[in-house]
Design a protein around this motif. Structure first.
Motif, PDB file in Angstrom:
ATOM      1  N   ARG A   1      17.954  -4.582   0.800  1.00 41.28           N
ATOM      2  CA  ARG A   1      16.584  -4.874   2.073  1.00 41.28           C
ATOM      3  C   ARG A   1      15.453  -4.536   1.556  1.00 41.28           C
ATOM      4  NH1 ARG A   1      18.897  -1.030   5.649  1.00 41.28           N
ATOM      5  NH2 ARG A   1      16.798   0.164   5.973  1.00 41.28           N
ATOM      6  N   PHE A   2      14.011  -4.999   2.859  1.00 42.91           N
ATOM      7  CA  PHE A   2      12.864  -5.227   3.020  1.00 42.91           C
ATOM      8  C   PHE A   2      12.579  -5.298   3.658  1.00 42.91           C
ATOM      9  CE2 PHE A   2      13.477  -9.762   3.995  1.00 42.91           C
ATOM     10  CZ  PHE A   2      14.648  -9.211   4.525  1.00 42.91           C
ATOM     11  N   ASP A   3      10.763  -5.364   3.485  1.00 38.87           N
ATOM     12  CA  ASP A   3      10.559  -5.187   4.788  1.00 38.87           C
ATOM     13  C   ASP A   3       9.436  -6.339   4.509  1.00 38.87           C
ATOM     14  OD1 ASP A   3      11.311  -2.451   5.048  1.00 38.87           O
ATOM     15  OD2 ASP A   3      10.188  -1.474   3.810  1.00 38.87           O
ATOM     16  N   TYR A   4       8.562  -6.678   6.442  1.00 35.94           N
ATOM     17  CA  TYR A   4       8.123  -7.452   6.016  1.00 35.94           C
ATOM     18  C   TYR A   4       6.361  -6.698   5.970  1.00 35.94           C
ATOM     19  CZ  TYR A   4      11.336 -10.731   7.148  1.00 35.94           C
ATOM     20  OH  TYR A   4      12.419 -11.146   7.174  1.00 35.94           O
ATOM     21  N   VAL A   5       6.040  -6.189   4.659  1.00 29.41           N
ATOM     22  CA  VAL A   5       4.732  -5.854   4.847  1.00 29.41           C
ATOM     23  C   VAL A   5       3.550  -6.686   3.222  1.00 29.41           C
ATOM     24  CG1 VAL A   5       5.372  -3.164   5.488  1.00 29.41           C
ATOM     25  CG2 VAL A   5       5.425  -4.094   3.009  1.00 29.41           C
ATOM     26  N   PRO A   6       2.622  -6.413   3.982  1.00 24.80           N
ATOM     27  CA  PRO A   6       1.669  -7.090   3.109  1.00 24.80           C
ATOM     28  C   PRO A   6       1.204  -6.692   1.727  1.00 24.80           C
ATOM     29  CG  PRO A   6       0.634  -6.113   4.914  1.00 24.80           C
ATOM     30  CD  PRO A   6       1.385  -5.558   5.540  1.00 24.80           C
ATOM     31  N   SER A   7       1.326  -6.949   0.791  1.00 24.14           N
ATOM     32  CA  SER A   7       1.256  -6.764  -0.435  1.00 24.14           C
ATOM     33  C   SER A   7      -0.906  -6.901  -1.148  1.00 24.14           C
ATOM     34  CB  SER A   7       1.673  -7.503  -0.821  1.00 24.14           C
ATOM     35  OG  SER A   7       2.945  -7.296  -1.871  1.00 24.14           O
ATOM     36  N   PHE A   8      -0.824  -5.421  -1.688  1.00 24.01           N
ATOM     37  CA  PHE A   8      -2.035  -5.439  -2.338  1.00 24.01           C
ATOM     38  C   PHE A   8      -2.447  -5.843  -3.463  1.00 24.01           C
ATOM     39  CE2 PHE A   8      -2.009  -3.598   1.876  1.00 24.01           C
ATOM     40  CZ  PHE A   8      -3.340  -3.699   3.047  1.00 24.01           C
ATOM     41  N   LEU A   9      -3.516  -6.198  -3.434  1.00 29.65           N
ATOM     42  CA  LEU A   9      -3.715  -6.477  -5.415  1.00 29.65           C
ATOM     43  C   LEU A   9      -4.880  -5.518  -6.257  1.00 29.65           C
ATOM     44  CD1 LEU A   9      -2.976  -8.914  -7.260  1.00 29.65           C
ATOM     45  CD2 LEU A   9      -5.617  -9.179  -7.373  1.00 29.65           C
ATOM     46  N   TYR A  10      -4.038  -4.920  -6.813  1.00 29.10           N
ATOM     47  CA  TYR A  10      -4.557  -4.026  -7.569  1.00 29.10           C
ATOM     48  C   TYR A  10      -5.594  -4.044  -9.082  1.00 29.10           C
ATOM     49  CZ  TYR A  10      -2.312  -0.277  -4.100  1.00 29.10           C
ATOM     50  OH  TYR A  10      -1.588   0.237  -2.774  1.00 29.10           O
ATOM     51  N   LYS A  11      -6.578  -3.388  -8.962  1.00 29.02           N
ATOM     52  CA  LYS A  11      -6.220  -3.893 -10.303  1.00 29.02           C
ATOM     53  C   LYS A  11      -6.854  -2.843 -11.097  1.00 29.02           C
ATOM     54  CE  LYS A  11      -8.783  -8.839  -9.664  1.00 29.02           C
ATOM     55  NZ  LYS A  11      -9.397  -9.549  -8.908  1.00 29.02           N
ATOM     56  N   ILE A  12      -7.399  -2.022 -12.404  1.00 26.91           N
ATOM     57  CA  ILE A  12      -8.028  -1.345 -13.115  1.00 26.91           C
ATOM     58  C   ILE A  12      -9.345  -1.156 -12.942  1.00 26.91           C
ATOM     59  CG2 ILE A  12      -8.951  -0.290 -15.711  1.00 26.91           C
ATOM     60  CD1 ILE A  12      -5.799  -0.993 -15.923  1.00 26.91           C
TER      61      ILE A  12
ATOM     62  N   LEU B   1       1.169  -1.246  -0.265  1.00 21.84           N
ATOM     63  CA  LEU B   1       0.295  -0.248   0.313  1.00 21.84           C
ATOM     64  C   LEU B   1       0.557   1.474  -0.280  1.00 21.84           C
ATOM     65  CD1 LEU B   1      -2.952   0.317   0.404  1.00 21.84           C
ATOM     66  CD2 LEU B   1      -2.599   0.960   2.931  1.00 21.84           C
ATOM     67  N   TYR B   2       0.316   2.198  -0.474  1.00 21.44           N
ATOM     68  CA  TYR B   2       0.448   3.755  -0.655  1.00 21.44           C
ATOM     69  C   TYR B   2      -0.818   4.669   0.154  1.00 21.44           C
ATOM     70  CZ  TYR B   2       3.433   7.585  -2.127  1.00 21.44           C
ATOM     71  OH  TYR B   2       4.071   8.938  -2.418  1.00 21.44           O
TER      72      TYR B   2
END
Lengths: 459, 936
Positions: free
Chosen positions: B925-936, B820-821
């Protein structure tokens, strides 16, 4: 490579079918390892890692080379070439107080039937022995006697100058798979399913000869002994292919405790026998031990078990800790337990006092599946009632480290530099605490600024 | 990154431009400006109205002893460029202005002919008839067969823009000096070879004559000599003399002061030759005769010819070509250098100046600029150049001074005391004089320095001057103030001298000082008209550019960097404007806002239309930009920068095409300026940027990238998190079936990828094999092939396995999987409603935003207390909270923006600490953050 595709592919969130394998999402707030460094120098499976000092370690594997690394920077310090075949054992050779030379030495044994002593500071090959009849599979150093032992098809005793002091006769064709030092100048050697105690006789006024004699053969294991380590001053532990864990007294070599029901779901003996015959032996084989205080941590098949020496029973377990066999486990000083597995992942666990017991539901008709000998991932087995009640702690998954694409053979923990793991994908990965590394870099940055005279403070 | 040229994009022209996104670039025949002469009337801001050539070019001419001045070649060698421009006539003009009045001859007191090692002379010259202005660089080459052994040549940079020549005088001079040095060293080599051959011939002739004499002697041993014998003896004597003369010449040419050659920046190959020569020189100077034979042996065997007596001059003989005069190798090298010059000064003056300012500012950001800049140039080379070209003066100065010297872009005008001091280029033996003169110049410079006037320079220039007819005026010649008193030079300006008088005066000065400079200028009245448009239509820059580029967009030539920033000095401020005005008041109607202030002293000079803008050596600044790495010091430096960056402080609103965005960013923009100053280095190697050939493909590449990025932003609503991934160092995998589409998008997005160091961006355009953990450590943007076959299962498996390290943009399904941003930064960077239409404009917009970001990262990285405890008792928590509050409050970062700055900060730290840049990849370097799926 393939193994993780089968095992690891199902692992990420939500992709896997119903599996008791505990997974953790991407949010791992307690996982400190947020930085990684991939080290590449080997071109075959990397099997061994050995710590040299506070910041260096050596890696060795099937390509026959030994590489010395700086764990802090990931810099490759030395590459030691000498063996022509895969390395079968590696051990550090502690330097003596009396010895002028303070250089760190390591001993490596290889399938080319040689043992080489290396100087890890210069990369020099100090000495080389190549008079072995068979591959040396294990090495151990008896510091008190200033000798080291090589275990292959026979057991040889060597001094620091690599003179052969004495050796046993041919013991077995399978050879010694593990060696530990026990008090009274003795060693325990695992040979197949037997545990043999040897005693080493140092030269005295009477005889100038070194001698090694077999003292006792212990035949309590039903199957090959896979792991053997010292627990403390009074006991050592062995684990076998069929899941037998035996704790021995170091002095009189008697069985102190015997635990063999990691996978035994029922008290009925015949069923148990049947299962033992049919189920994949790997599922219960004990690959590795680690111990801390009064607990012995065992890597049993794909699971992790915590055996309490005082209570003489398993106090916590994670029956399917990984998708595949657990190859190495270690207890860190901070109550964390780390395990690595053939599935290519490294997992971080925390041992916790359990408040209340939660019994896992037992699927019906479960044992029949076992009876058919299916390799089943849903290997959740109900623990025996009393055992379940007795389980007073739990292992909680707090993070996993995914990076290797093949079986993770071993790992090494540095207090200051994080975790180093080696794998069959030829890589070594250094896992670091990103926050701390960032702080260290800042520190270095300002040090460099100061050196360059670029740092000015407000007047 | 400094996006001053963005101004261009904000002009009216933009509105007429059709949107570039929906269509492929125009075919060449449409985008090239039409026939250069056809559009003269139609394009009112064309500066070339008076000129008969379409763009600047370089002309090499010779004053041939047989046919007089003649053009030899032009660069580019394309008749389209100079069109109907009369090269012959212009050659005559430039060659007649001045060629070196240095001869080889028998100076009194010397028995043998002497070679003069003459310095080149540099002249600025204007020709009203042709509408051409030229920087003319005269040089002489040696030719054994030529009269007096010398052949005068000149190289001229011809432009329709007088100001361009004036402003860029330093750069032109430096660059042409290099070319000339190259030619001359080749010529010395060739000349030495020629002499050697001649010597062999003479030697052979002597032997033949000697034998003949002997035979004659034997033939008639009557005790007296026949006239024939006497003749032979005379002949022999003259041959002997000739041998001695030639040997002397050879010695002279070889003893050419190599120090000079070494001092200047030569092409690598040349260095060896120089070395060679030095070796030769040392061997020939050996007393034993073996030296000569040595030098002979290294030549291919040469069969000597008999030289007939009295065969000396023959005018029907073909003279050597320039290529023959110089070694072919050197000749091609010179041509390379010249076409480099042509590239370098291509385009509008204002464009050149802005890009110079750009580069100067970039230099100061050397700690952060690796992050987003495309680096083509090699730093070491620049340092070298800095050392070499201004040669002695800079070395002689105190170290503290050179520490402070800083190429602050100054665009000033000097009219009062128009000293054309070109110290940096001239190389002289007597240093003492040098220094004195240097100091003097400096004093005047610093005393008259007034930054406020900078912005006026264009206007002042615009007034230009006006001259009657095609007379040539020599405006000032001097070597130094020591030789020519100030009043004297003043007189030559103010008193209306007839051209002849001035001319003769110039010549007389020349004889005194071999390295003088004339600034000549004749201004046709027509040439002034377009000047108005220059200001109001800066986009006219494009017109010239598009000649090569096929598209009328801005061209941001980063790699094009002249060595020194043209700094034209502002002389006595009170007097200068009048002077200009007086010279051009006839055209006053065209620029009404300028108030003519004619002073009585100058009014009578009007009809001569004398204008002199003397190029000055770039300034050794007192106001250095030395900023120390401590927070406390930032404030003072800010002030400093604000006044010293006038040319840079353009109206920020021009930077952003979208009105509302520009408003919000106004503050930030001015912040940036101050940050820029704080990025100043502590090292003393801040040098003026140097010139490197521009690669047009990279220009086009940038434009395309910007355009596609813009397209991406408009097309995908989830562009923000994707860009955030790139900025925060999380690898973005662009997954797609079609290679060209994937590649295009990867190229577009690569403008957001921070670099590890001064080497290629961590971008992999196209992979088809499964990804590996190493790939994420190495690449931050990957184009990945999606294969339909079952064999590709591994690829997808790897992707899902390593999903923690990657964001996945699926082009086929139009999805994005990434964290998320919620920050503020990317929306400004990539506003899908942006009014920016052109790719290059957007590219510049991105660059300026990223510069701002870099400065934030810089501040964050180099603030001591943010990372280390201020005192022993401070705990880590206190430091951490201070860090956070700095990021949030001082830098104004929101949510995930912090991660971006932190990531850049890590890169900065690594880069700063790296001993040998580019050796290793940084850690992943990385973070343990959840990803989300974006769609148009």
């Amino acid at each position: 490579m393939l193994r993780w595709l089968i095992g690891g592919g199902r692992e990420p969130q939500g992709l896997a079918e119903k599996s008791p394998l505990q997974t953790i999402g991407e949010e791992q707030s307690r996982n400190p390892y947020t930085e990684l460094l991939v080290l590449k120098a080997h071109h075959d499976i990397v099997r061994f890692l050995v710590q040299l000092d506070g910041y260096r370690f050596a890696s060795a594997g099937d390509d026959g080379i030994v590489v010395v690394w700086n764990a802090q920077t990931g810099e490759k310090l030395l590459e030691l070439n000498g063996h022509t075949q895969k390395i079968t054992a590696i051990i550090t050779f502690p330097s003596l107080e009396s010895c002028e030379e303070k250089n760190q030495l390591i001993l490596t044994a290889s399938a080319d039937r040689t043992v080489i002593v290396w100087d890890c500071d210069t990369g020099r090959q100090v000495q080389r022995v190549s008079c072995f009849q068979s591959t040396v599979k294990c090495l151990t150093v008896l510091q008190s006697l200033e000798v080291w032992l090589s275990g292959g098809n026979d057991l040889g005793v060597w001094n620091r100058k690599l003179d052969l002091l004495c050796k046993t006769s041919h013991i077995s064709d399978t050879g010694i798979s593990a060696l530990v030092e026990i008090p009274n100048n003795s060693v325990a050697a695992a040979v197949g399913k037997e545990l043999i105690i040897f005693r080493l006789v140092a030269p005295t006024e009477g005889s100038l000869e070194w001698n090694i004699t077999e003292v006792k053969r212990l035949l309590d294991h039903q199957d090959n002994i896979l792991s053997l380590i010292n627990i403390n001053d009074v006991s050592f532990v062995t684990g076998s292919h069929v899941g037998e864990l035996i704790i021995w007294d170091v002095l009189d070599w008697t069985v102190q405790a015997y635990e063999r029901n990691f996978w035994d779901p029922s008290p009925q003996l015949d069923v148990q026998q049947e299962i033992k015959l049919c189920q994949k032996p790997n599922d219960v084989s004990i690959h590795h031990f680690s111990c801390a205080e009064e607990n012995v941590f065992a890597a049993v098949g794909r699971g992790l078990y915590v055996y309490n020496l005082q209570m003489k029973r398993v106090i916590a377990c994670q029956k399917t800790a990984h998708d595949s066999n657990v190859l190495h486990i270690a207890k860190l000083p901070n109550r964390q337990l780390i395990s690595c597995s053939e599935d290519g992942s490294v997992r971080i666990w925390e041992l916790r006092e359990k408040q209340q017991l939660v019994a896992e539901p037992v699927p019906t008709g479960f044992f029949n599946m076992w009876g058919f000998g299916k390799v089943n991932k849903q290997a959740s087995q109900p623990v025996k009632k009393e055992q379940e009640n007795a389980t007073s702690c739990s292992l909680e998954l707090i993070g996993d480290l995914i990076g290797h694409s093949s079986s993770v053979e071993m790992f090494l923990y540095f207090e200051d530099h994080g975790l180093v793991s080696c794998s069959a994908d030829h890589l070594i990965i250094v896992w670091k605490n990103g926050e701390r590394e960032s702080g260290l870099r800042s520190l270095k940055l300002f040090q460099k600024l100061e050196e360059n005279g670029d740092l000015y403070r407000a007047a | 990154m400094i996006s001053a040229p963005d101004v261009v994009a904000f002009t009216k022209e933009d509105e007429y431009e059709e949107e570039p996104y929906n269509e492929p670039s125009l075919p060449e025949e449409y985008s090239v400006p039409l026939f250069p002469f056809a559009n003269q009337g139609t394009n009112p801001w064309s500066k070339l109205s008076g000129a008969k050539f379409s763009r600047d070019f370089i002309l090499i001419s010779e004053f041939s002893e047989q046919v007089g001045p003649q053009p030899l070649l032009t660069i580019p060698n394309d008749t389209k460029v100079f069109g109907t421009f009369d090269l012959n006539y212009f050659s005559l003009r430039i060659m007649s202005v001045d060629y070196q009045a240095s001869f080889v001859g028998h100076p009194p007191g010397s028995a043998y002919p002497k070679l003069n090692f003459v310095e080149d002379s540099k002249v600025v010259l204007g020709d009203s008839k042709e509408g051409a202005f030229a920087y003319v660089h005269h040089l002489t080459l040696y030719d054994l067969e030529a009269r007096g052994f010398v052949r005068p040549f000149c190289m001229a940079y011809i432009s329709a823009d007088q100001h361009k020549i004036m402003q860029q005088f330093q750069e032109l001079s430096a660059e042409f000096s290099k070319a000339s040095e190259c030619l001359k060293s080749g010529n010395r080599k060739a000349f030495a070879g020629e002499l050697e051959k001649k010597l062999k011939d003479l030697d052979y002739t002597r032997t033949v004559l000697h034998t003949e004499t002997e035979i004659q002697k034997k033939a008639n041993d009557k005790g007296f000599y026949s006239s024939q014998a006497i003749e032979k003896a005379n002949e022999l004597a003259s041959v002997e003399k000739s041998i001695i003369e030639h040997q002397d010449l050879l010695k002279q040419i070889r003893s050419y002061p190599h120090r000079k050659v070494k001092g200047s920046d030569l092409c690598p190959g040349e260095m060896e030759h120089t070395q060679d020569q030095a070796d030769h020189a040392s061997t020939t100077s050996n007393p034993d005769g073996s030296a000569d034979s040595d030098s002979y042996t290294c030549r291919p065997a040469y069969t000597p010819k008999l030289i007939k007596a009295k065969s000396t001059k023959c005018f029907d003989k073909k003279l050597k070509t320039l290529e023959e005069l110089c070694d072919t190798e050197y000749f091609t090298q010179t041509l390379g250098q010249l076409s480099h010059i042509e590239h370098m000064f291509r385009g509008d003056l204002c464009y050149l100046l802005t890009s110079q300012i750009d580069r100067a500012l970039l230099k100061q950001q050397h700690i952060t600029n690796f992050l987003f800049e495309d680096f083509v140039e090699v730093d070491d080379r620049m340092v070298e150049k800095q050392d070499s070209v201004p040669s002695q003066p800079s070395q002689d100065r105190l170290p503290s001074r050179s520490l402070e010297e800083c190429p602050i872009p100054k665009v000033l005008i000097s009219v009062g005391s128009y000293k054309s001091s070109v110290e940096s280029v001239l190389i002289k033996m007597d240093q003492e004089l040098r220094d004195e003169e240097y100091k003097e110049v400096e004093v005047t410079e610093s005393s008259s320095f007034e930054p406020q006037e900078n912005l006026d320079y264009l206007d002042m220039d615009m007034k230009g001057s006006l001259s009657s007819g095609e007379s040539i005026e020599v405006l000032g010649t001097e070597k130094s103030t020591a030789l020519l008193s100030k009043s004297d030079s003043q007189a030559s300006l103010t008193v209306p001298l007839s051209p002849q008088v001035v001319r003769s005066k110039a010549v007389s000065h020349r004889t005194i000082s071999e390295d003088s400079i004339e600034v000549l200028s004749t201004c046709p009245s027509e040439a002034l008209i377009p000047d108005d448009f220059k200001a109001s239509y800066p986009s006219a820059i494009n017109e010239e550019e598009s000649y090569a580029e096929n598209e009328g967009a801005i061209h941001f030539q980063v790699s094009l960097s002249p060595l020194e920033l043209g700094e034209v000095q502002e002389g006595g401020l009170e007097n200068t404007p009048p002077q200009i005005d007086s010279s051009c008041c006839i055209v006053k109607e065209s620029n009404g806002q300028l108030v003519p202030l004619p002073t009585p002293a100058h009014t009578h000079a009007d009809e001569y239309g004398v204008v002199s803008i003397a190029p000055q050596r770039y300034r050794q600044k007192d106001q250095g930009f030395r900023v120390d790495f401590a927070v406390e010091n930032i404030n003072p430096s800010q002030d400093n920068s604000c006044e010293a960056f006038p040319a840079y402080e353009l109206d920020p609103s021009h930077l952003l095409a979208s009105r509302d965005v520009s408003k919000t960013s106004l503050d930030n923009y001015s912040d940036t300026t101050s940050y820029v100053s704080s990025v100043a280095s502590t090292s003393s190697d801040r040098t003026p940027s140097s010139a490197h050939p521009v690669s047009l493909s990279s220009e086009r590449h940038k434009k395309k990238a910007g355009q596609n990025a813009l397209k991406f932003i408009r097309q995908y609503p989830f562009a923000h998190p994707a860009i955030y991934s790139l900025l925060s160092g999380r690898t973005l995998v662009v997954l797609g079936e079609d290679e060209t589409i994937v590649r295009k998008l990867v190229t577009a997005l690569s403008i957001f990828v921070p670099n590890y160091g001064h080497y290629a961006k961590p971008v992999k355009h196209w992979v088809s094999s499964p990804l590996h953990i190493m790939d994420f450590q190495k690449w931050k943007l990957i184009g990945l092939q999606r294969v339909a076959s079952p064999g590709s299962a591994g690829t997808l498996h790897a992707l899902s396995r390593y999903s923690r390290y990657t964001s996945i943009l699926d082009l086929d399904n139009k999805t994005l999987r990434c964290p998320l941003y919620r920050g503020m930064l990317v929306p400004r960077l990539a506003d899908h409603r942006t009014q920016i239409k052109r790719g290059s404009t957007y590219y510049l917009h991105v660059q300026s935003m990223l510069t701002q970001l870099c400065s934030k990262a810089f501040l964050y990285t180099f603030c001591h207390h943010l990372h280390l405890p201020a005192h022993d008792r401070e705990t880590e928590e206190v430091v951490a909270s201070r860090q956070l509050s700095f990021l949030k409050l001082n830098l104004g970062l929101v949510n995930e923006d912090i991660r971006v700055v932190q990531y850049l900060s890590e890169l900065l730290k690594l880069y700063y600490m790296q001993e040998s840049p580019g050796t290793s990849n940084p850690m992943l370097r990385f973070d343990y953050v959840p990803s989300f799926l974006y769609k148009i």
